[in-house]
Design an enzyme around this catalytic site. Structure first.
Site, mmCIF file in Angstrom:
data_model
loop_
_atom_site.group_PDB
_atom_site.id
_atom_site.type_symbol
_atom_site.label_atom_id
_atom_site.label_comp_id
_atom_site.label_asym_id
_atom_site.label_seq_id
_atom_site.Cartn_x
_atom_site.Cartn_y
_atom_site.Cartn_z
ATOM 1 N N ASP A 51 1.196 -1.416 -0.139
ATOM 2 C CA ASP A 51 0.407 0.555 -0.394
ATOM 3 C C ASP A 51 0.628 1.627 0.165
ATOM 4 O O ASP A 51 2.093 1.284 0.159
ATOM 5 C CB ASP A 51 -0.698 0.079 1.125
ATOM 6 C CG ASP A 51 -0.273 0.306 2.280
ATOM 7 O OD1 ASP A 51 0.835 -0.935 2.270
ATOM 8 O OD2 ASP A 51 -0.202 0.521 3.324
ATOM 9 N N GLU A 105 0.285 -1.046 5.660
ATOM 10 C CA GLU A 105 1.304 -0.820 6.634
ATOM 11 C C GLU A 105 0.672 0.639 6.689
ATOM 12 O O GLU A 105 1.101 0.992 8.625
ATOM 13 C CB GLU A 105 2.365 -0.653 6.178
ATOM 14 C CG GLU A 105 3.712 -1.185 7.263
ATOM 15 C CD GLU A 105 3.922 0.350 7.168
ATOM 16 O OE1 GLU A 105 5.086 0.948 7.475
ATOM 17 O OE2 GLU A 105 3.765 1.209 5.983
#
Length: 487
Positions: free
Chosen positions: A78, A145
């Protein structure tokens, strides 16, 4: 834009450009996760995808490396979605538009996603090559994350058998990171009271021109926080005017230092000319105060006509909101006494909105000392209590503790010295890394983090060095090649 044909290593930049075309914001990773699965299946590699969209891809050892302990290579899929206010861009449907300028790759008015897309590009280039010697590899690419490390939290560690783990999620070439801070997301909700607006003297105040930055790695640079600055501006205006707040917003991510904020105010007196004069004085004061960290700061004011604003905060709520912003902790809280120039604890006031009759403030607390993290959280609880509000402690992740004896650290330091003719810097970082969570799930695994030079992560100024990427790629390949004789 096809940049990869002109850059080296071409395969790494090919895959960086490829994943940049796939929307992959935090909690929006389905497309990139599925792409990684299909990539592995097409090449006949063992792959698994869990319910949180984490992906593990396994590749067997090269001939002659079968007896070398396995290595886990880890990064996250991400990226932070941030853009300038004047940039028209739909992150959910558009790919990132890459541009080059000399040695640097950046994006057009948005975050680039080199954090952590470059790690994913490294992994795909490695998996797509048959001429790179390596021990058995387990590629772990986690989800979400940036907004709480929920992918790493949900990971089933039993799927991983490697003895060593290399995280590629730091942003300074020549540094081997061996420790990081833990963190906690925190939300305050302070109730507000409204009344009907009287008159049409509405003004929009904007704070723009700030650098912003990563709420961990850049917090020690003491850059201006647009929300805190807006609080200062509103307080000064309240001294000189009969003012009520109509609306207020600032920031968009708790893990990015806010670059922009704005408020709409109702002013019964004085006139527009007098307000402009007040703003001019505030601009001069703030430019002087922030001339080193944020020389381009700008406070602007404009009169607006908007019939949708038929309510405003009453006087008590207006003052309560402004005072809460001013009292809310922000920035560096403590410095480490054991590691020079390392921020030990901090808080980033990252996002503020008026929603559902309350002021919602979201922040990110970081500390390498658990007790300090709790202490900062307790100060926010006290602020909630004083303001008659409530709080919610969100996702928390642990610090990554320094490992006294690390065979991987010794190996990587030796490889770096031989390859570049100088010793790497062994460092700790105030930003959060997944190594803390992964260390709890894989307690016997030796871990190190490294990465190429990246500037301005979590901001539209984010860029990555082409030459540093090449050096980091060569470093990774040499780590794998020489593992046969050292690990």
């Amino acid at each position: 834009m096809d940049i990869s044909k002109d850059l080296n290593p071409e395969k790494v930049f090919y895959y960086f450009e490829k994943i940049s075309s796939i929307p992959r914001g935090s909690k929006k990773e389905k497309k990139i996760s599925d792409y990684l699965v299909e990539f592995a299946r097409y090449r006949g590699l063992e792959v698994m995808q869990d319910s949180t969209l984490n992906v593990i891809i396994k590749k067997k050892a090269s001939p002659g490396y079968e007896d070398v302990p396995g290595i886990i290579l880890q990064g996250h899929m991400d990226m932070v979605w941030e853009k300038n206010q004047d940039t028209e861009f739909d992150f959910e449907s558009q790919g990132i538009k890459l541009t080059t300028d000399g040695d640097w790759i950046s994006a057009a008015g948005t975050t680039l996603g080199a954090d952590n897309g470059i790690a994913v590009a490294f992994f795909l280039a490695l998996l797509d090559s048959e001429d790179i010697p390596h021990p058995s590899l387990e590629i772990l690419i986690t989800s979400d994350e940036e907004t709480g490390m929920t992918g790493a939290k949900a990971l089933d560690g039993s799927h991983l058998k490697g003895k060593y783990l290399i995280n590629i999620d730091t942003e300074e070439e020549g540094a081997l990171y061996v420790s990081c801070a833990g963190g906690l997301r925190f939300t305050l909700a302070i109730p507000l009271s409204v009344t009907n607006t009287q008159g049409d003297n509405l003004f929009r105040i904007r704070v723009t021109g700030l650098q912003g930055g990563h709420s961990g790695a850049d917090i020690g640079l003491q850059r201006g926080n647009a929300i805190k600055i807006l609080g200062i501006v509103l307080k000064k205006i309240s001294y000189e005017t009969n003012m009520s707040l109509v609306n207020l917003m600032g920031g968009s991510k708790t893990n990015a230092i806010p670059r922009e904020s704005e408020a709409i105010i109702l002013v019964k007196s004085p006139d527009e000319k007098s307000l402009q004069k007040i703003i001019e004085i505030i601009n001069t004061e703030l430019k002087e105060m922030l001339n080193l960290s944020d020389p381009n700061i700008k406070i602007s004011i404009e009169k607006i006509t908007d019939t949708t604003y038929d309510k405003c905060l009453d006087k008590i709520s207006t003052q309560k909101l402004i005072n809460a912003i001013l009292l809310h902790p922000n920035g560096v809280v403590s410095m480490s006494l054991s590691i020079e120039n390392l921020v030990e604890s901090s808080l980033n006031l990252g996002k503020i909105r008026i929603k559902g009759g309350s002021m919602i403030i979201e922040s990110a607390i970081r500390s390498s000392v658990d007790q300090k993290l709790d202490e900062i959280a307790e100060s926010l609880m006290a602020l909630a209590d004083l303001s008659g509000g409530s709080f919610e402690a969100g996702s928390r992740y642990p610090a990554w503790k320094y490992r006294e004896n690390s065979k991987l650290r010794d190996h990587m330091a030796s490889v770096y010295s031989k390859l570049f003719g100088k010793s790497p810097n062994i460092k700790a970082i105030h930003a959060g890394l997944e190594c803390g969570l992964l260390g709890e799930k894989l307690p016997d695994v030796d871990m190190i983090s490294f990465g190429p030079d990246i500037r301005g992560a979590h901001t539209p100024q984010e860029s990555i060095s082409i030459s540093s990427t090449k050096n980091s790629w060569e470093f990774l390949l040499r780590i794998l090649r020489d593992s046969k004789n050292i690990l």
